[in-house]
Design an enzyme around this catalytic site. Sequence first.
Site, PDB file in Angstrom:
ATOM      1  N   LYS A  58       0.845  -1.203   0.000  1.00  0.00           N
ATOM      2  CA  LYS A  58       0.000   0.000   0.000  1.00  0.00           C
ATOM      3  C   LYS A  58       0.876   1.246   0.000  1.00  0.00           C
ATOM      4  O   LYS A  58       2.041   1.213   0.431  1.00  0.00           O
ATOM      5  CB  LYS A  58      -0.950   0.031   1.203  1.00  0.00           C
ATOM      6  CG  LYS A  58      -0.290   0.119   2.594  1.00  0.00           C
ATOM      7  CD  LYS A  58       0.019   1.529   3.048  1.00  0.00           C
ATOM      8  CE  LYS A  58       0.852   1.541   4.336  1.00  0.00           C
ATOM      9  NZ  LYS A  58       1.633   2.699   4.591  1.00  0.00           N
ATOM     10  N   PRO A  72       9.713  -4.463  -0.362  1.00  0.00           N
ATOM     11  CA  PRO A  72      10.838  -4.162   0.536  1.00  0.00           C
ATOM     12  C   PRO A  72      10.384  -4.109   2.001  1.00  0.00           C
ATOM     13  O   PRO A  72       9.245  -3.739   2.292  1.00  0.00           O
ATOM     14  CB  PRO A  72      11.323  -2.796   0.064  1.00  0.00           C
ATOM     15  CG  PRO A  72      10.818  -2.657  -1.325  1.00  0.00           C
ATOM     16  CD  PRO A  72       9.535  -3.442  -1.388  1.00  0.00           C
ATOM     17  N   ALA A 118       9.698  -0.480   4.947  1.00  0.00           N
ATOM     18  CA  ALA A 118       9.803   0.492   3.858  1.00  0.00           C
ATOM     19  C   ALA A 118       8.653   1.486   3.810  1.00  0.00           C
ATOM     20  O   ALA A 118       8.655   2.400   3.001  1.00  0.00           O
ATOM     21  CB  ALA A 118       9.864  -0.266   2.532  1.00  0.00           C
ATOM     22  N   ALA A 131       3.762  -1.423   4.114  1.00  0.00           N
ATOM     23  CA  ALA A 131       2.903  -2.386   4.834  1.00  0.00           C
ATOM     24  C   ALA A 131       3.190  -3.842   4.448  1.00  0.00           C
ATOM     25  O   ALA A 131       2.281  -4.674   4.401  1.00  0.00           O
ATOM     26  CB  ALA A 131       1.428  -2.063   4.625  1.00  0.00           C
ATOM     27  N   ASP A 160      -2.832  -1.822  10.206  1.00  0.00           N
ATOM     28  CA  ASP A 160      -2.931  -1.745   8.739  1.00  0.00           C
ATOM     29  C   ASP A 160      -3.455  -3.037   8.121  1.00  0.00           C
ATOM     30  O   ASP A 160      -3.698  -3.096   6.924  1.00  0.00           O
ATOM     31  CB  ASP A 160      -1.547  -1.469   8.118  1.00  0.00           C
ATOM     32  CG  ASP A 160      -1.122  -0.016   8.279  1.00  0.00           C
ATOM     33  OD1 ASP A 160      -1.965   0.813   8.675  1.00  0.00           O
ATOM     34  OD2 ASP A 160       0.058   0.277   8.004  1.00  0.00           O
TER      35      ASP A 160
HETATM   36  P1  ATP Z   1       4.086  -0.113   7.745  1.00  0.00           P
HETATM   37  O1  ATP Z   1       3.974   0.664   6.483  1.00  0.00           O
HETATM   38  O2  ATP Z   1       2.834  -0.925   8.077  1.00  0.00           O
HETATM   39  O3  ATP Z   1       4.635   0.631   8.896  1.00  0.00           O
HETATM   40  P2  ATP Z   1       6.532  -1.187   6.840  1.00  0.00           P
HETATM   41  O4  ATP Z   1       6.373  -1.451   5.365  1.00  0.00           O
HETATM   42  O5  ATP Z   1       7.200   0.069   7.235  1.00  0.00           O
HETATM   43  O6  ATP Z   1       5.107  -1.295   7.484  1.00  0.00           O
HETATM   44  P3  ATP Z   1       7.179  -3.905   7.291  1.00  0.00           P
HETATM   45  O7  ATP Z   1       7.803  -4.339   6.005  1.00  0.00           O
HETATM   46  O8  ATP Z   1       5.805  -4.343   7.578  1.00  0.00           O
HETATM   47  O9  ATP Z   1       7.288  -2.342   7.481  1.00  0.00           O
HETATM   48  O10 ATP Z   1       8.186  -4.375   8.435  1.00  0.00           O
HETATM   49  C1  ATP Z   1       8.166  -3.870   9.720  1.00  0.00           C
HETATM   50  C2  ATP Z   1       8.849  -4.877  10.625  1.00  0.00           C
HETATM   51  O11 ATP Z   1       7.948  -5.967  10.805  1.00  0.00           O
HETATM   52  C3  ATP Z   1      10.107  -5.480  10.020  1.00  0.00           C
HETATM   53  O12 ATP Z   1      11.242  -4.800  10.442  1.00  0.00           O
HETATM   54  C4  ATP Z   1      10.089  -6.918  10.507  1.00  0.00           C
HETATM   55  O13 ATP Z   1      10.959  -7.098  11.592  1.00  0.00           O
HETATM   56  C5  ATP Z   1       8.678  -7.175  11.007  1.00  0.00           C
HETATM   57  N1  ATP Z   1       7.984  -8.267  10.280  1.00  0.00           N
HETATM   58  C6  ATP Z   1       7.390  -9.318  10.831  1.00  0.00           C
HETATM   59  N2  ATP Z   1       6.823 -10.107   9.915  1.00  0.00           N
HETATM   60  C7  ATP Z   1       7.086  -9.584   8.728  1.00  0.00           C
HETATM   61  C8  ATP Z   1       6.766  -9.951   7.382  1.00  0.00           C
HETATM   62  N3  ATP Z   1       6.062 -11.047   7.088  1.00  0.00           N
HETATM   63  N4  ATP Z   1       7.194  -9.150   6.384  1.00  0.00           N
HETATM   64  C9  ATP Z   1       7.879  -8.004   6.670  1.00  0.00           C
HETATM   65  N5  ATP Z   1       8.220  -7.636   7.919  1.00  0.00           N
HETATM   66  C10 ATP Z   1       7.818  -8.393   8.948  1.00  0.00           C
END
Ligand code: ATP
Length: 288
Positions: free
Chosen positions: A9, A92, A95, A98, A134
């Site tokens: 997203k 990624p 990032a 989500a 999310d």
């Molecule tokens: P958001 O936008 O919801 O804040 P994000 O894209 O910034 O999410 P994610 O890729 O969801 O971040 O990763 C956040 C943390 O979640 C990672 O550092 C990781 O340690 C943990 N995590 C646990 N399970 C997963 C998974 N299946 N995929 C990615 N990260 C995961």
Amino acid sequence: MVQIEANAKINLTLDILGVRPDGYHEVEMVMQSVGLFDTIRVVRRQSGIDLQMDAPSLPTDETNLAWKAARLFLDVYKIQAGVAIEIEKRIPIAAGLAGGSTDAAGVLMGMNRLFEKGLSAQELCALGEKLGSDVPFCIEGGTMLATGRGEILRRLPDLPQLFVVLAKPPISVSTAWAYKTYDQVGVARHPDTKAMLAALDEGNVEKIAGGLANVLEEVTMKAHAVVGDYKRALSENGALASLMSGSGPTVFALAQTRPDAERAAAAISARYPEAKVFVVSTAGQNII
Ligand code: ATP
């Protein structure tokens, strides 16, 4: 075997309205699914949860959000079997896209089909909410207004056909850090969410592009100038507008045509070879 494409997203807007007594931030965000996805395959097995993932930096044990989603589903529906989950990771990590939440959403949707539970999106969202704010949006997909902690959703008209360039610099940003820093310093510019909703109702691409805003952008950009560099490179090379997604550091840009998006993507890859760059289109509501 059931296979799910779990979309990433972006945030067209992200506003923080305050901190609630329970410590969560009250947010108001226009969320949009995009066609960058992790492929999730779920297969029934006799017992237990076996998670395989092609992302060496992520654990595949009970701390992984996909694993937690499987445990929750098995427990809540008292299923006397287990599940093997395989995830091809393209989104990624850490990032602002989500990635973890969408994997959890994909596991819930996949298990709903695998075990023929016939749960509605609302029922799946009620489960998803327990895993992360999310996750409900990732179950629903498309274009939605998210309020509360992000779990209260209202469907919005689909975005007009647009192309999206995603560019992730080689850094990770912790969501908790971004919110904490925002609480300490605040920001000057908040999104005009009402105007964005009106622009979406009208299907007015110029107004949608003009309304992109995220209160966490300034916070993350102050600590990581690279976010501003990427935004400029995209905007100068064919994009309508650009914004950091979530707490970052991924920057996305909207473009009216695929060639415009490809031009912006090529420019950023040439200037910043270390960037992870994707050209995708926006994605609609998920079929449960
Ligand atoms: P958001 O936008 O919801 O804040 P994000 O894209 O910034 O999410 P994610 O890729 O969801 O971040 O990763 C956040 C943390 O979640 C990672 O550092 C990781 O340690 C943990 N995590 C646990 N399970 C997963 C998974 N299946 N995929 C990615 N990260 C995961």
